[in-house]
Design a protein around this motif. Sequence first.
Motif, PDB file in Angstrom:
ATOM      1  N   UNK A 633       0.844  -1.184  -0.012  1.00 51.89           N
ATOM      2  CA  UNK A 633      -0.126  -0.076   0.113  1.00 51.89           C
ATOM      3  C   UNK A 633       0.780   1.319   0.079  1.00 51.89           C
ATOM      4  N   UNK A 634       1.511   1.412  -1.147  1.00 55.78           N
ATOM      5  CA  UNK A 634       2.319   2.579  -1.227  1.00 55.78           C
ATOM      6  C   UNK A 634       3.388   2.166  -2.383  1.00 55.78           C
ATOM      7  N   UNK A 635       4.413   2.939  -2.715  1.00 57.67           N
ATOM      8  CA  UNK A 635       5.159   2.768  -3.882  1.00 57.67           C
ATOM      9  C   UNK A 635       6.663   2.616  -3.333  1.00 57.67           C
ATOM     10  N   UNK A 636       7.372   1.453  -2.914  1.00 57.15           N
ATOM     11  CA  UNK A 636       8.693   1.395  -2.398  1.00 57.15           C
ATOM     12  C   UNK A 636       9.763   1.458  -3.362  1.00 57.15           C
ATOM     13  N   UNK A 637       9.226   1.710  -4.784  1.00 60.87           N
ATOM     14  CA  UNK A 637      10.275   2.105  -5.855  1.00 60.87           C
ATOM     15  C   UNK A 637      10.634   3.439  -5.604  1.00 60.87           C
ATOM     16  N   UNK A 638       9.920   4.317  -5.372  1.00 53.81           N
ATOM     17  CA  UNK A 638      10.256   5.594  -5.015  1.00 53.81           C
ATOM     18  C   UNK A 638      10.689   5.905  -3.484  1.00 53.81           C
ATOM     19  N   UNK A 639       9.879   5.206  -2.497  1.00 55.17           N
ATOM     20  CA  UNK A 639      10.246   5.457  -1.095  1.00 55.17           C
ATOM     21  C   UNK A 639      10.228   4.038  -0.321  1.00 55.17           C
ATOM     22  N   UNK A 640      11.772   3.673  -0.058  1.00 56.51           N
ATOM     23  CA  UNK A 640      11.804   2.249   0.274  1.00 56.51           C
ATOM     24  C   UNK A 640      11.066   1.959   1.487  1.00 56.51           C
ATOM     25  N   UNK A 641      10.716   2.881   2.464  1.00 58.54           N
ATOM     26  CA  UNK A 641      10.032   2.609   3.574  1.00 58.54           C
ATOM     27  C   UNK A 641       8.735   2.152   3.566  1.00 58.54           C
ATOM     28  N   UNK A 642       8.234   2.463   2.282  1.00 60.78           N
ATOM     29  CA  UNK A 642       6.841   2.065   2.152  1.00 60.78           C
ATOM     30  C   UNK A 642       6.807   0.392   2.017  1.00 60.78           C
ATOM     31  N   UNK A 643       7.890  -0.225   2.143  1.00 60.15           N
ATOM     32  CA  UNK A 643       7.979  -1.711   2.048  1.00 60.15           C
ATOM     33  C   UNK A 643       7.269  -2.412   3.271  1.00 60.15           C
ATOM     34  N   UNK A 644       7.210  -1.284   4.297  1.00 59.83           N
ATOM     35  CA  UNK A 644       6.554  -1.720   5.723  1.00 59.83           C
ATOM     36  C   UNK A 644       4.997  -1.902   5.360  1.00 59.83           C
ATOM     37  N   UNK A 645       4.383  -1.217   4.287  1.00 56.09           N
ATOM     38  CA  UNK A 645       2.930  -1.093   4.307  1.00 56.09           C
ATOM     39  C   UNK A 645       2.346  -2.334   3.397  1.00 56.09           C
ATOM     40  N   UNK A 646       2.599  -3.555   4.040  1.00 57.30           N
ATOM     41  CA  UNK A 646       2.173  -4.723   3.253  1.00 57.30           C
ATOM     42  C   UNK A 646       0.703  -4.974   3.138  1.00 57.30           C
ATOM     43  N   UNK A 647      -0.023  -5.177   2.436  1.00 57.04           N
ATOM     44  CA  UNK A 647      -1.570  -5.316   2.808  1.00 57.04           C
ATOM     45  C   UNK A 647      -2.084  -6.631   2.463  1.00 57.04           C
ATOM     46  N   UNK A 648      -1.331  -7.628   1.683  1.00 55.10           N
ATOM     47  CA  UNK A 648      -1.470  -8.801   1.304  1.00 55.10           C
ATOM     48  C   UNK A 648      -0.321  -9.419   0.924  1.00 55.10           C
ATOM     49  N   UNK A 649      -0.327 -10.649   1.391  1.00 55.94           N
ATOM     50  CA  UNK A 649       0.950 -11.646   0.887  1.00 55.94           C
ATOM     51  C   UNK A 649       0.320 -13.091   0.161  1.00 55.94           C
ATOM     52  N   UNK A 650       0.406 -13.371  -0.796  1.00 53.36           N
ATOM     53  CA  UNK A 650       0.283 -14.786  -1.433  1.00 53.36           C
ATOM     54  C   UNK A 650       1.676 -15.757  -1.617  1.00 53.36           C
TER      55      UNK A 650
END
Length: 679
Positions: A633-650
């Motif tokens: 839920x964000x764009x970690x390709x621009x802001x790597x800290x968005x990697x924490x906003x995981x909304x779903x994992x398959x």
Amino acid sequence: MKRALALSLAMILASPAYAAETLRYVALVDNGKEAGHQVVTTGDDGVTHVDYIFKDNGRGPELKEDYQLAADGTFTRYHVTGTTTFGAPVDESFGRDGNKTWWKSTSDKGEQDVAGTALYSPLGGTPAGFSVAFAALAKRPDGKLPLIPSGTLSTRKVAEAEVTNGSQTRKVDLLAITGVGLAPTFAWATQGEPSQGESPRLFAFIFPGFVQLIEDGWASNAAALETRQKQAEAETLLAFQQRLAHPLKGTTLIRNARVFDSEHATLGAASDVLVRDGRIVSVGKAGKGKADNVIDAGGRVLLPGMFDMHGHLGRWDGGLNIATGVTTVRDMGNDNATLQQIIAEEKAGTLLSTHIVPAGFIEGESEMSARNGFVIKNLDEAKKAVDWYAAHGYPQIKIYNSFPKDILRETTAYAHSKGMRVSGHIPAFLRAQDAVGQGYDEIQHINQVMLNFLVDDKTDTRTLQRFYLPAEKVADLDFDSKPVQDFIAMLAKKQIAIDPTLSTFEFIRQRAGEVAESYAPVADHMPPDIQRGLKVAEMKIPDEATAARYNKSYLKMVEFVGRMYKAGVPIVAGTDSIPGFTVQSELEWYVRAGMTPAQVLQIATWNGAKYSRTLNDRGSITPGKLSDLVLVDGDPTRNISDIRKVALVLKGDTAYYPSEIFDAMGIRPFAQPVKAAAP
């Protein structure tokens, strides 16, 4: 104040008469090798003294603890001193006078008004604390024990066993302890006889595959207790998996997702991804066919499942890994039987777990050996270890600190002949360039890389010197000097992969009372006891000058990783610390080292698959590969800290919602879930 003093006096006077008693425990590793002890002595004055030491892999805590208990079994006075695993000082005290309580450690201090029973929870205590907790809980009719500074402790009996010591026989209970940490803690307790004034106390604390702390004289029961404990834990773990896993039968269509191309480190326009039975079918515009499940990505970023390339897996690690977008872990050293069990449970679907890529651990015999995997003395034994790992499908071996340097070349050649990669720490009395020259394909940890410039053939890096030397000396290294530049060029030419674990090594600059920068972004999401624990330092940093030097050394290590990457040295992202969250902070450090967020995501996905030899079915969002997918839920390709906003994992054909997993572990979620629904 008078009322508080009167209550305090009443509690002391109501305390039972004490009989002097000494209990000795032994700490066992590697099928019975003694690696430490705990001696608990209670004097006839009611004061208990604990002497605890545990040494494995050339390091470990040494603690001396003293305490006195009230009639309700909780501390009225407590003090522990000593050193942590890496040598930082421990000095922690607690006191209670009526309703007034106070505590002070090297990391924190506080005061609290407490009415009634409550047990102080030490930051740096010994396992003897289990006995105190069990006895205090036995006096509580509701089975719950309030904790100071916060939390509530409870236990649940999950198994029983009969143990023997010669002609003696005893029954002990396995208790699941909740209220501290992110997962239950398991410990064996004596049953006690309240009618005879006996309270339950610690009999054994077993960390499967690592250490068995058990009453002296009863050690022959340790293996059977560990087996029984694993069985009992499996039932709890199965329930955890069944509650949090959401199987996706048939086809699942993920609509309107921006797909990250991990091979080229680019983010594409919104598209659709169709998966069936755990595999990716297509990426692009969805056809007109009807899917069994639909996920509306809403323009969010879809990543391949990430890799933790340096784990030491326990059975409870899967929740944190999955919830943070890690779907594959390369295990870099474990008890072989324990890891085989975890692999089997993951394949059977009974364990909430990532996929696992095992690396076979081989250590040399010495007083400072790590007792994982195989501990060998000669080339023949080393080859037999390689043979076992090859037969069990391990794609690589990991060599450790005490490995005999004289047989390194022959061992790496033998592993290569079996088609296996070779990585590891640098054996004592060698440098990194020597290990590469003798066949290494990869090096673990930034300190092992930097020691190349700091040691000679007499430096024993099996000791804590492997941490303190880089902390003290890297600050003065000239990275533009010819020896350093030649070393980087060699790594690049030979394509030697580096597993830096930068987040883990931030401990070399962490000061008591501060949360390391690696965990600061997640600290306030954690339960209070975890937040408090994050402030505990491991290194001995006596003054401001030392702190400044260690900080400079650490930041230069970060810089060095960036220099290696720019020179073409392969980097892989690993943790060797708190699962999941450490991967995320590791990626942030790579950005600070000079990489772009997209390059860093490529390291966490494509590089992970490439260097774990799983690129054929993981590491990219490509038709035919496993549907290991992470919706952010964000764009970690621009802001790597968005990697924490995981909304779903398959993970294959199973969906997990990180918010559910975090809720179950007492962690405040980082993003709202995006759920699969019927079309």
